[in-house]
Design an enzyme around this catalytic site. Structure first.
Site, PDB file in Angstrom:
ATOM      1  N   ASP A 212       0.849  -1.186   0.000  1.00  0.00           N
ATOM      2  CA  ASP A 212       0.000   0.000   0.000  1.00  0.00           C
ATOM      3  C   ASP A 212       0.888   1.241   0.000  1.00  0.00           C
ATOM      4  OD1 ASP A 212      -2.401  -1.458   0.161  1.00  0.00           O
ATOM      5  OD2 ASP A 212      -2.195  -1.630   2.343  1.00  0.00           O
ATOM      6  N   GLY A 213       0.383   2.313  -0.578  1.00  0.00           N
ATOM      7  CA  GLY A 213       1.123   3.569  -0.582  1.00  0.00           C
ATOM      8  C   GLY A 213       1.900   3.812  -1.857  1.00  0.00           C
ATOM      9  N   CYS A 214       1.763   2.919  -2.817  1.00  0.00           N
ATOM     10  CA  CYS A 214       2.438   3.077  -4.106  1.00  0.00           C
ATOM     11  C   CYS A 214       1.402   3.472  -5.150  1.00  0.00           C
ATOM     12  CB  CYS A 214       3.115   1.771  -4.529  1.00  0.00           C
ATOM     13  SG  CYS A 214       4.416   1.247  -3.405  1.00  0.00           S
ATOM     14  N   ALA A 215       1.786   4.401  -6.031  1.00  0.00           N
ATOM     15  CA  ALA A 215       0.884   4.821  -7.101  1.00  0.00           C
ATOM     16  C   ALA A 215       0.646   3.676  -8.081  1.00  0.00           C
ATOM     17  CB  ALA A 215       1.448   6.034  -7.830  1.00  0.00           C
ATOM     18  N   SER A 216       1.669   2.856  -8.318  1.00  0.00           N
ATOM     19  CA  SER A 216       1.520   1.702  -9.206  1.00  0.00           C
ATOM     20  C   SER A 216       1.276   0.448  -8.368  1.00  0.00           C
ATOM     21  CB  SER A 216       2.740   1.524 -10.104  1.00  0.00           C
ATOM     22  OG  SER A 216       3.900   1.971  -9.505  1.00  0.00           O
TER      23      SER A 216
END
Length: 142
Positions: free
Chosen positions: A48-52
């Site tokens: 979690d916390g990644c744009a991709s």
């Protein structure tokens, strides 16, 4: 404390003149990684916390703080695949107890990444590092 594989990446980056070349090299490192099997692309391995889309799967040998920590991962973004490969070079092979001692920000800074990643990519990189630290801490505490 950086692993020899990471030091090789640092040396290569020192020879690359500009960020465009370094960026391409990060992508090439990512392309060289084996893809993550579809069966391992599950919510439990997603970061979690990644744009991709990013998945990290630990591979632990042994138990407790001396267990050897390795992981593999994947992303739907080529630059992020490269960042995963760089993190593998930085962390894989360390003891679970030593993973938390690595100053990932400083080590990645040696590559000049801190100055050239977008805010979203920087946040995603921090999220991946945090996941790696969590996984190793759980192993070290076992």
């Amino acid at each position: 404390m950086a692993q020899p594989q990471f030091e090789e990446i640092v040396e290569t980056f020192e020879f690359l003149d500009d960020w465009e070349e370094r960026y391409r090299h990060v992508i090439e490192i990512g392309k060289a990684m084996d893809p993550l099997p579809e069966a391992e692309r599950i919510p439990a391995t997603k970061v979690d916390g990644c744009a991709s889309q990013v998945w990290l799967v630990p591979q632990i040998e042994g138990q407790g703080p001396s267990a050897v920590f390795r992981f593999h991962g994947d992303s739907d973004a080529m630059i992020v695949r490269g960042l995963i490969a760089i993190l593998q070079a930085l962390y894989s092979g360390l003891s679970a107890g030593d993973v938390g001692k690595v100053d990932a920000g400083a080590e990645m800074g040696r590559l000049g990444l801190n100055d050239h990643l977008s805010a979203q990519r920087s946040n995603g990189l921090r999220a991946m590092v945090e996941r790696i630290r969590q996984l190793s801490a759980r192993t070290a505490a076992a």
